[in-house]
Design a protein around this motif. Structure first.
Motif, short mmCIF file in Angstrom:
data_model
loop_
_atom_site.label_atom_id
_atom_site.label_comp_id
_atom_site.label_asym_id
_atom_site.label_seq_id
_atom_site.Cartn_x
_atom_site.Cartn_y
_atom_site.Cartn_z
N CYS A 43 14.86 -11.65 59.17
CA CYS A 43 14.45 -10.32 59.40
C CYS A 43 15.86 -9.49 59.57
O CYS A 43 17.01 -10.10 60.21
CB CYS A 43 14.08 -10.32 60.91
SG CYS A 43 13.37 -8.60 61.54
N LEU A 50 11.56 -15.00 59.13
CA LEU A 50 10.26 -14.41 59.11
C LEU A 50 9.13 -15.37 58.98
O LEU A 50 7.89 -15.11 59.24
CB LEU A 50 10.27 -13.33 57.74
CG LEU A 50 11.04 -12.03 58.23
CD1 LEU A 50 11.16 -11.24 56.88
CD2 LEU A 50 10.51 -11.39 59.16
N CYS A 78 7.67 -10.27 62.18
CA CYS A 78 8.88 -10.79 62.75
C CYS A 78 8.48 -11.69 63.86
O CYS A 78 7.78 -10.93 64.94
CB CYS A 78 10.14 -10.19 62.79
SG CYS A 78 11.48 -10.92 63.61
N TRP A 83 8.55 -6.77 64.14
CA TRP A 83 8.99 -5.76 62.98
C TRP A 83 7.96 -6.14 62.05
O TRP A 83 7.88 -7.30 61.71
CB TRP A 83 10.48 -5.67 62.75
CG TRP A 83 11.27 -5.04 63.55
CD1 TRP A 83 11.19 -4.79 64.75
CD2 TRP A 83 12.48 -4.34 63.13
NE1 TRP A 83 12.12 -4.24 65.45
CE2 TRP A 83 13.29 -3.95 64.31
CE3 TRP A 83 13.33 -4.23 62.00
CZ2 TRP A 83 14.27 -3.03 64.13
CZ3 TRP A 83 14.41 -3.63 61.78
CH2 TRP A 83 14.87 -2.85 63.03
N SER A 92 9.56 -2.11 55.43
CA SER A 92 9.08 -2.06 56.86
C SER A 92 7.94 -1.02 56.94
O SER A 92 7.93 0.07 56.21
CB SER A 92 10.04 -1.75 57.77
OG SER A 92 10.56 -0.44 57.73
#
Length: 118
Positions: A43, A50, A78, A83, A92
């Motif tokens: 991440c 991840l 994450c 995230w 993202s």
């Protein structure tokens, strides 16, 4: 360089698998439609793997408190701060032009998964 990282069958149970390809940490992810994607297994926020996170569907919103369910978008979340990264593009959901995870080309040949790392 194209490297065999696992078999397609190894993704069946959890939908993702942490691998190392040419000394690079990579997470292999199987989408709901059966396609396979490869992302860097780090991440960009604080550095956790991840691959320890979960695969989910996307949710977006134009402002705080507004949520729009996006069933066609699959994300890898994450495990530390949630995230979310689109498994197809590595971008993202909150800042797609600025925050992303590196992706790698993937092929499936005779039941084996290969990742091309540069």
């Amino acid at each position: 360089m194209k490297i065999r990282v696992c078999s397609y069958a190894e993704l069946e149970a959890e939908g993702k698998r942490a691998v190392v390809a040419d000394r690079k940490a990579v997470v292999i992810v199987r989408a709901r439609d059966g396609r396979v994607y490869a992302l860097r297994d780090v991440c960009p926020h604080k550095g956790p793997c991840l691959s320890a996170g979960m695969i989910d569907r996307g949710c977006a919103g134009e402002r705080v408190g507004v949520y729009v369910y996006e069933p066609e978008v699959e994300v890898l979340r994450c495990p530390w701060h949630s995230w979310e990264f689109d498994i197809r593009t590595g971008r993202s959901l909150f800042a797609p032009e600025r925050v992303k995870v590196k992706t790698y080309p993937v092929t499936v040949e005779d039941g084996d998964i290969y990742v091309e790392v540069q």
